[in-house]
Motif scaffolding. Structure first.
Motif, PDB file in Angstrom:
ATOM      1  N   CYS A  68       0.840  -1.111   0.070  1.00  0.00           N
ATOM      2  CA  CYS A  68       0.052   0.006   0.005  1.00  0.00           C
ATOM      3  C   CYS A  68       0.814   1.357  -0.027  1.00  0.00           C
ATOM      4  O   CYS A  68       0.326   2.379   0.138  1.00  0.00           O
ATOM      5  CB  CYS A  68      -1.071  -0.086   1.101  1.00  0.00           C
ATOM      6  N   LYS A  69       2.166   1.211  -0.308  1.00  0.00           N
ATOM      7  CA  LYS A  69       3.161   2.437  -0.275  1.00  0.00           C
ATOM      8  C   LYS A  69       3.037   3.036  -1.532  1.00  0.00           C
ATOM      9  O   LYS A  69       3.758   2.418  -2.350  1.00  0.00           O
ATOM     10  CB  LYS A  69       4.556   1.928   0.257  1.00  0.00           C
ATOM     11  N   LYS A  70       2.553   4.293  -1.643  1.00  0.00           N
ATOM     12  CA  LYS A  70       2.290   4.718  -2.868  1.00  0.00           C
ATOM     13  C   LYS A  70       3.618   5.037  -3.903  1.00  0.00           C
ATOM     14  O   LYS A  70       3.808   5.018  -4.748  1.00  0.00           O
ATOM     15  CB  LYS A  70       1.406   6.148  -2.676  1.00  0.00           C
ATOM     16  N   HIS A  71       4.648   5.459  -2.979  1.00  0.00           N
ATOM     17  CA  HIS A  71       5.942   5.846  -3.620  1.00  0.00           C
ATOM     18  C   HIS A  71       6.478   4.417  -3.990  1.00  0.00           C
ATOM     19  O   HIS A  71       7.014   4.551  -5.265  1.00  0.00           O
ATOM     20  CB  HIS A  71       6.806   6.369  -2.407  1.00  0.00           C
ATOM     21  N   TYR A  72       6.355   3.289  -3.351  1.00  0.00           N
ATOM     22  CA  TYR A  72       6.744   1.974  -4.015  1.00  0.00           C
ATOM     23  C   TYR A  72       6.019   1.663  -5.365  1.00  0.00           C
ATOM     24  O   TYR A  72       6.656   1.292  -6.195  1.00  0.00           O
ATOM     25  CB  TYR A  72       6.652   1.243  -2.799  1.00  0.00           C
ATOM     26  N   ILE A  73       4.883   1.732  -5.282  1.00  0.00           N
ATOM     27  CA  ILE A  73       3.870   1.282  -6.444  1.00  0.00           C
ATOM     28  C   ILE A  73       4.285   2.231  -7.447  1.00  0.00           C
ATOM     29  O   ILE A  73       4.412   1.826  -8.588  1.00  0.00           O
ATOM     30  CB  ILE A  73       2.466   1.337  -6.004  1.00  0.00           C
ATOM     31  N   ASP A  74       4.372   3.682  -7.261  1.00  0.00           N
ATOM     32  CA  ASP A  74       4.750   4.461  -8.168  1.00  0.00           C
ATOM     33  C   ASP A  74       6.013   4.109  -9.044  1.00  0.00           C
ATOM     34  O   ASP A  74       6.202   4.232 -10.369  1.00  0.00           O
ATOM     35  CB  ASP A  74       4.881   5.968  -7.746  1.00  0.00           C
ATOM     36  N   GLU A  77       5.330   1.201 -11.148  1.00  0.00           N
ATOM     37  CA  GLU A  77       4.723   1.426 -12.323  1.00  0.00           C
ATOM     38  C   GLU A  77       5.436   2.296 -13.485  1.00  0.00           C
ATOM     39  O   GLU A  77       5.151   2.168 -14.630  1.00  0.00           O
ATOM     40  CB  GLU A  77       3.550   2.607 -11.937  1.00  0.00           C
ATOM     41  N   TYR A  85      -2.695  -2.974  -9.102  1.00  0.00           N
ATOM     42  CA  TYR A  85      -3.723  -2.833  -8.173  1.00  0.00           C
ATOM     43  C   TYR A  85      -3.147  -3.046  -6.817  1.00  0.00           C
ATOM     44  O   TYR A  85      -2.439  -3.996  -6.803  1.00  0.00           O
ATOM     45  CB  TYR A  85      -4.833  -3.656  -8.396  1.00  0.00           C
ATOM     46  N   SER A  86      -2.925  -1.877  -6.192  1.00  0.00           N
ATOM     47  CA  SER A  86      -2.252  -2.027  -4.845  1.00  0.00           C
ATOM     48  C   SER A  86      -3.306  -2.060  -3.712  1.00  0.00           C
ATOM     49  O   SER A  86      -4.584  -1.933  -3.915  1.00  0.00           O
ATOM     50  CB  SER A  86      -1.263  -0.959  -4.781  1.00  0.00           C
ATOM     51  N   ASN A  87      -2.773  -2.147  -2.438  1.00  0.00           N
ATOM     52  CA  ASN A  87      -3.680  -2.540  -1.306  1.00  0.00           C
ATOM     53  C   ASN A  87      -4.973  -3.426  -1.299  1.00  0.00           C
ATOM     54  O   ASN A  87      -5.798  -3.169  -0.898  1.00  0.00           O
ATOM     55  CB  ASN A  87      -4.064  -0.906  -0.866  1.00  0.00           C
TER      56      ASN A  87
END
Length: 159
Positions: A68-74, A77, A85-87
């Motif tokens: 769920c870590k936005k910076h990681y998923i970004d 991507e 799809y995260s979290n």
């Protein structure tokens, strides 16, 4: 509780695309950490990116992650054009249902691929998808404690 994945493979690279097509699979959902990239690395290997891109020529492909870590998923991507799809909170299936709806796919025509029986495989089973359990993509870099925990978790599966 015992969980039986449809396939139990050493690696994502052992997935038999022809077999999946023959079984009516049109969409493949992959877990992220330890399935398609080393846990917490945020980086795909060139081999993995090539594999995922090749699969995308035949199947709809997405990543469904509990991260769920936005910076990681970004960061993830930025490296690929695959939908993420995260979290997801697997084994909850809300995000898997959403992904199927987004791709206009019946869950019975989707496969969930992951390294964890109690999250990835259980979610796929609950969502009525084909399930493929794989070992960690970076098993050779994992600590003995992590390998032991993986061994314990795999006691829940039926072969």
């Amino acid at each position: 509780m015992r969980i039986k994945p449809d396939y139990n493979l050493n690696s994502i690279f052992d997935i038999d695309e022809e077999e999946l097509l023959n079984r009516g699979i049109k969409c493949i959902f992959f877990d992220l950490d330890s399935t398609v990239m080393q846990s917490k690395s945020g980086k795909f290997t060139p081999e993995t990116l090539e594999f995922l891109n090749r699969l995308s020529n035949t199947f709809k492909v997405a990543i469904v992650s509990n991260n769920c870590k936005k910076h990681y998923i970004d960061k993830v991507e930025e490296q690929c054009s695959i939908r993420i799809y995260s979290n997801a909170k697997k084994p909850d299936i809300k995000v898997l249902k959403l992904a199927c709806k987004d791709f206009d796919i019946d869950p019975k025509n989707a496969a969930m691929v992951g390294d964890r029986p109690l999250t990835d495989i259980l979610a796929g089973k609950k969502a009525n998808m084909m399930t493929i359990l794989v070992d960690s993509i970076s098993k050779d870099k994992e600590t003995p404690v992590v390998r032991f925990v993986r061994w314990l978790e795999r006691l829940t599966i039926q072969r």
